[in-house]
Scaffold this active site. Sequence first.
Site, PDB file in Angstrom:
ATOM      1  N   CYS A   1      67.627  69.099 -35.462  1.00  0.00           N
ATOM      2  CA  CYS A   1      68.153  67.687 -35.001  1.00  0.00           C
ATOM      3  C   CYS A   1      69.162  67.157 -35.955  1.00  0.00           C
ATOM      4  O   CYS A   1      70.039  66.530 -35.456  1.00  0.00           O
ATOM      5  CB  CYS A   1      66.922  66.688 -34.991  1.00  0.00           C
ATOM      6  SG  CYS A   1      66.281  66.229 -36.262  1.00  0.00           S
TER       7      CYS A   1
ATOM      8  N   TYR B   1      57.900  79.897 -41.602  1.00  0.00           N
ATOM      9  CA  TYR B   1      58.353  79.884 -40.184  1.00  0.00           C
ATOM     10  C   TYR B   1      59.588  80.064 -40.417  1.00  0.00           C
ATOM     11  O   TYR B   1      60.638  79.414 -41.110  1.00  0.00           O
ATOM     12  CB  TYR B   1      57.846  78.534 -39.897  1.00  0.00           C
ATOM     13  CG  TYR B   1      58.136  78.235 -38.270  1.00  0.00           C
ATOM     14  CD1 TYR B   1      57.758  78.738 -37.391  1.00  0.00           C
ATOM     15  CD2 TYR B   1      59.184  77.204 -38.137  1.00  0.00           C
ATOM     16  CE1 TYR B   1      58.034  78.725 -36.133  1.00  0.00           C
ATOM     17  CE2 TYR B   1      59.659  77.105 -36.816  1.00  0.00           C
ATOM     18  CZ  TYR B   1      58.955  77.709 -35.700  1.00  0.00           C
ATOM     19  OH  TYR B   1      59.431  77.510 -34.588  1.00  0.00           O
TER      20      TYR B   1
ATOM     21  N   HIS C   1      55.259  86.786 -24.075  1.00  0.00           N
ATOM     22  CA  HIS C   1      54.494  85.658 -23.594  1.00  0.00           C
ATOM     23  C   HIS C   1      54.834  85.126 -22.444  1.00  0.00           C
ATOM     24  O   HIS C   1      54.238  84.717 -21.725  1.00  0.00           O
ATOM     25  CB  HIS C   1      54.108  84.743 -24.672  1.00  0.00           C
ATOM     26  CG  HIS C   1      53.576  85.409 -25.906  1.00  0.00           C
ATOM     27  ND1 HIS C   1      52.109  85.615 -26.094  1.00  0.00           N
ATOM     28  CD2 HIS C   1      53.958  85.653 -27.492  1.00  0.00           C
ATOM     29  CE1 HIS C   1      51.635  85.963 -27.146  1.00  0.00           C
ATOM     30  NE2 HIS C   1      52.677  85.877 -28.054  1.00  0.00           N
TER      31      HIS C   1
ATOM     32  N   THR D   1      57.555  86.772 -28.249  1.00  0.00           N
ATOM     33  CA  THR D   1      57.613  85.465 -27.511  1.00  0.00           C
ATOM     34  C   THR D   1      58.120  85.553 -26.167  1.00  0.00           C
ATOM     35  O   THR D   1      57.637  85.159 -25.026  1.00  0.00           O
ATOM     36  CB  THR D   1      58.821  84.668 -28.061  1.00  0.00           C
ATOM     37  OG1 THR D   1      58.153  84.332 -29.807  1.00  0.00           O
ATOM     38  CG2 THR D   1      58.788  83.156 -27.399  1.00  0.00           C
TER      39      THR D   1
ATOM     40  N   ILE E   1      58.364  93.506 -37.590  1.00  0.00           N
ATOM     41  CA  ILE E   1      58.662  92.440 -38.784  1.00  0.00           C
ATOM     42  C   ILE E   1      57.978  92.999 -39.932  1.00  0.00           C
ATOM     43  O   ILE E   1      58.467  92.992 -40.971  1.00  0.00           O
ATOM     44  CB  ILE E   1      58.201  91.195 -38.306  1.00  0.00           C
ATOM     45  CG1 ILE E   1      58.963  90.700 -37.283  1.00  0.00           C
ATOM     46  CG2 ILE E   1      58.442  90.337 -39.696  1.00  0.00           C
ATOM     47  CD1 ILE E   1      58.750  89.124 -36.688  1.00  0.00           C
TER      48      ILE E   1
ATOM     49  N   CYS F   1      66.588  64.275 -39.216  1.00  0.00           N
ATOM     50  CA  CYS F   1      65.076  64.136 -39.633  1.00  0.00           C
ATOM     51  C   CYS F   1      65.302  64.307 -41.268  1.00  0.00           C
ATOM     52  O   CYS F   1      66.333  64.611 -41.637  1.00  0.00           O
ATOM     53  CB  CYS F   1      64.259  65.035 -39.074  1.00  0.00           C
ATOM     54  SG  CYS F   1      64.188  66.807 -39.532  1.00  0.00           S
TER      55      CYS F   1
ATOM     56  N   GLY G   1      52.226  85.904 -39.731  1.00  0.00           N
ATOM     57  CA  GLY G   1      51.625  86.531 -38.453  1.00  0.00           C
ATOM     58  C   GLY G   1      50.931  84.951 -37.830  1.00  0.00           C
ATOM     59  O   GLY G   1      50.401  84.201 -38.515  1.00  0.00           O
TER      60      GLY G   1
ATOM     61  N   ARG H   1      53.276 103.207 -34.907  1.00  0.00           N
ATOM     62  CA  ARG H   1      53.983 102.217 -35.967  1.00  0.00           C
ATOM     63  C   ARG H   1      53.673 102.589 -37.177  1.00  0.00           C
ATOM     64  O   ARG H   1      55.041 102.350 -38.091  1.00  0.00           O
ATOM     65  CB  ARG H   1      53.254 100.951 -35.632  1.00  0.00           C
ATOM     66  CG  ARG H   1      53.634 100.517 -34.269  1.00  0.00           C
ATOM     67  CD  ARG H   1      53.564  98.968 -34.182  1.00  0.00           C
ATOM     68  NE  ARG H   1      54.574  98.305 -33.161  1.00  0.00           N
ATOM     69  CZ  ARG H   1      54.484  97.223 -32.531  1.00  0.00           C
ATOM     70  NH1 ARG H   1      53.486  96.488 -32.775  1.00  0.00           N
ATOM     71  NH2 ARG H   1      55.566  96.845 -31.671  1.00  0.00           N
TER      72      ARG H   1
ATOM     73  N   HIS I   1      66.113  85.022 -27.305  1.00  0.00           N
ATOM     74  CA  HIS I   1      66.797  84.604 -28.496  1.00  0.00           C
ATOM     75  C   HIS I   1      67.347  85.567 -29.716  1.00  0.00           C
ATOM     76  O   HIS I   1      67.431  84.813 -30.752  1.00  0.00           O
ATOM     77  CB  HIS I   1      65.795  83.392 -29.209  1.00  0.00           C
ATOM     78  CG  HIS I   1      64.348  84.022 -29.549  1.00  0.00           C
ATOM     79  ND1 HIS I   1      63.378  84.020 -28.801  1.00  0.00           N
ATOM     80  CD2 HIS I   1      63.878  84.763 -30.685  1.00  0.00           C
ATOM     81  CE1 HIS I   1      62.496  84.913 -29.185  1.00  0.00           C
ATOM     82  NE2 HIS I   1      62.991  85.052 -30.468  1.00  0.00           N
TER      83      HIS I   1
ATOM     84  N   CYS J   1      61.694  89.968 -27.912  1.00  0.00           N
ATOM     85  CA  CYS J   1      60.588  89.512 -28.990  1.00  0.00           C
ATOM     86  C   CYS J   1      59.375  89.608 -28.502  1.00  0.00           C
ATOM     87  O   CYS J   1      59.104  89.418 -27.150  1.00  0.00           O
ATOM     88  CB  CYS J   1      61.163  87.996 -29.642  1.00  0.00           C
ATOM     89  SG  CYS J   1      59.944  87.191 -30.733  1.00  0.00           S
TER      90      CYS J   1
HETATM   91  P1  NAD Z   1      53.408  92.697 -33.391  1.00  0.00           P
HETATM   92  O1  NAD Z   1      52.404  92.165 -32.459  1.00  0.00           O
HETATM   93  O2  NAD Z   1      54.507  93.556 -32.976  1.00  0.00           O
HETATM   94  O3  NAD Z   1      53.038  93.232 -34.976  1.00  0.00           O
HETATM   95  C1  NAD Z   1      51.486  93.001 -35.207  1.00  0.00           C
HETATM   96  C2  NAD Z   1      50.875  94.348 -35.436  1.00  0.00           C
HETATM   97  O4  NAD Z   1      49.701  93.870 -36.022  1.00  0.00           O
HETATM   98  C3  NAD Z   1      50.833  95.072 -34.365  1.00  0.00           C
HETATM   99  O5  NAD Z   1      51.363  96.520 -34.814  1.00  0.00           O
HETATM  100  C4  NAD Z   1      49.444  95.355 -34.512  1.00  0.00           C
HETATM  101  O6  NAD Z   1      48.840  96.694 -34.080  1.00  0.00           O
HETATM  102  C5  NAD Z   1      48.700  95.112 -35.870  1.00  0.00           C
HETATM  103  N1  NAD Z   1      47.511  94.843 -36.073  1.00  0.00           N
HETATM  104  C6  NAD Z   1      46.692  94.664 -35.067  1.00  0.00           C
HETATM  105  N2  NAD Z   1      45.158  94.799 -35.579  1.00  0.00           N
HETATM  106  C7  NAD Z   1      45.537  94.824 -37.003  1.00  0.00           C
HETATM  107  C8  NAD Z   1      44.470  94.918 -38.200  1.00  0.00           C
HETATM  108  N3  NAD Z   1      43.195  94.712 -37.850  1.00  0.00           N
HETATM  109  N4  NAD Z   1      45.062  95.097 -39.346  1.00  0.00           N
HETATM  110  C9  NAD Z   1      46.417  95.333 -39.427  1.00  0.00           C
HETATM  111  N5  NAD Z   1      47.379  95.281 -38.640  1.00  0.00           N
HETATM  112  C10 NAD Z   1      46.519  95.076 -37.301  1.00  0.00           C
HETATM  113  O7  NAD Z   1      54.585  91.520 -33.823  1.00  0.00           O
HETATM  114  P2  NAD Z   1      55.846  91.195 -34.965  1.00  0.00           P
HETATM  115  O8  NAD Z   1      56.824  90.921 -33.944  1.00  0.00           O
HETATM  116  O9  NAD Z   1      56.026  92.393 -35.862  1.00  0.00           O
HETATM  117  O10 NAD Z   1      55.430  89.846 -35.573  1.00  0.00           O
HETATM  118  C11 NAD Z   1      54.451  89.795 -36.552  1.00  0.00           C
HETATM  119  C12 NAD Z   1      53.797  88.652 -36.703  1.00  0.00           C
HETATM  120  O11 NAD Z   1      54.311  87.682 -36.794  1.00  0.00           O
HETATM  121  C13 NAD Z   1      53.093  88.250 -35.060  1.00  0.00           C
HETATM  122  O12 NAD Z   1      51.982  87.384 -35.265  1.00  0.00           O
HETATM  123  C14 NAD Z   1      54.157  87.228 -34.616  1.00  0.00           C
HETATM  124  O13 NAD Z   1      53.535  86.462 -33.838  1.00  0.00           O
HETATM  125  C15 NAD Z   1      54.336  86.452 -35.732  1.00  0.00           C
HETATM  126  N6  NAD Z   1      55.481  85.947 -36.035  1.00  0.00           N
HETATM  127  C16 NAD Z   1      56.000  84.781 -36.610  1.00  0.00           C
HETATM  128  C17 NAD Z   1      57.174  84.082 -36.844  1.00  0.00           C
HETATM  129  C18 NAD Z   1      57.037  82.760 -37.598  1.00  0.00           C
HETATM  130  O14 NAD Z   1      58.204  82.245 -37.869  1.00  0.00           O
HETATM  131  N7  NAD Z   1      55.995  82.422 -38.203  1.00  0.00           N
HETATM  132  C19 NAD Z   1      58.209  84.626 -36.199  1.00  0.00           C
HETATM  133  C20 NAD Z   1      57.955  85.607 -35.451  1.00  0.00           C
HETATM  134  C21 NAD Z   1      56.805  86.390 -35.293  1.00  0.00           C
HETATM  135 ZN    ZN Z   2      65.487  67.820 -38.102  1.00  0.00          ZN
END
Ligand code: NAD
Ligand code: ZN
Length: 341
Positions: free
Chosen positions: A93, A287, A43, A40, A175, A96, A263, A200, A63, A38
Amino acid sequence: MKALAKTKAEPGIWMIEAPVPEVSHNDVLIKIHRTSICGTDLHIYQWDEWAQKTVPVPMITGHEYSGEIVELGEGVEGFAVGDRVSGEGHVTCGYCRNCRAGLRHLCRNSIGVGVNRQGAFAEYMTLPAYNLFKLPDEVSYDLAAIFDPFGNAVHTALAFDLVGEDVLITGAGPIGIMAAAVARHVGARHIVITDINDERLDIARRMGVTRGVNVARESLVDVMAELDMSEGFDVALEMSGVASAINEMLEAINHGGKVAMLGIPPGEMPIDWSRVIFKGLTIRGIYGREMFETWYKMASLIQSGLNLEPIITHHFAADDFEKAFALMQEGSTGKVVLNWD
Ligand code: NAD
Ligand code: ZN
């Protein structure tokens, strides 16, 4: 057992020998077969600011996983040794208000597998049985290893009714692409996905989008004219976390449109709020996955014929993790799966 762990507070991740974890009350021991990487995990590998303040060291990461139950802790019911499983990476938990209301994805005290507790990049992992999801036969271990991000896609895509709607997806990461496939499967009309990465966008085309748009070269407004969409998109799924993508989306969405935001922007992000107000938009943050409604929907989507296979673009043996992480880092792949057998 072998495990891929953050053992030092510096960039990198290391294959270590760790004890097989002990199974306590209400937990199960899972023999991990596949994991997937992932953003994550990247990071954590890079040891950026977020990772430094969030992840205690040493920590086995990961995960996104699938495997089989090899031992049941005391008090576990409803599962058996040999069950094929994946599971929720948020350990909630249970006390909550949201947990008590059955809204576990909104738990304010949740602990992340592979982030705040020992994770899945290992031959074995323990987890509360509550978190497990039993896999139907149609779901392979490869596919189950990406159920966590597939769940993000399903949770976001099903936030609003898509039947007969024109859907804009900003961001063709794994995603975003899976959300597009879900939108197609449940009966959306036009599905337009944006990115700045052609590889992609190609994967997205293979998974059934109406149109992939490289916004570095093409304008969304032109594509809307091409598709005879004078009024704008009905629903937008934000999957990039990029400010310019979000502002383009706010321009392209119709009045009364619905926006699901998954995102994660890197920091504070200015948007044109007057668009939200004058267009009367509904914006919903998403989320994780709903526990466990999203999991049942995922299994049913696969059982009703949704084909996710094109999104898994690479397989590696767990020992080749450095290659897998380097490839993920380049940002042109779909999902990258590690094999622990
Ligand atoms: P990823 O980073 O692989 O995908 C993001 C995509 O956005 C990339 O392909 C990138 O090239 C593209 N991008 C960049 N600039 C752009 C633009 N100007 N216009 C359109 N697209 C553009 O991430 P992922 O694993 O597919 O996850 C998607 C997003 O969801 C990430 O931001 C991630 O952090 C987030 N996320 C959130 C949750 C949550 O629970 N809210 C969980 C998982 C991931
Ligand atoms: Zn809880």
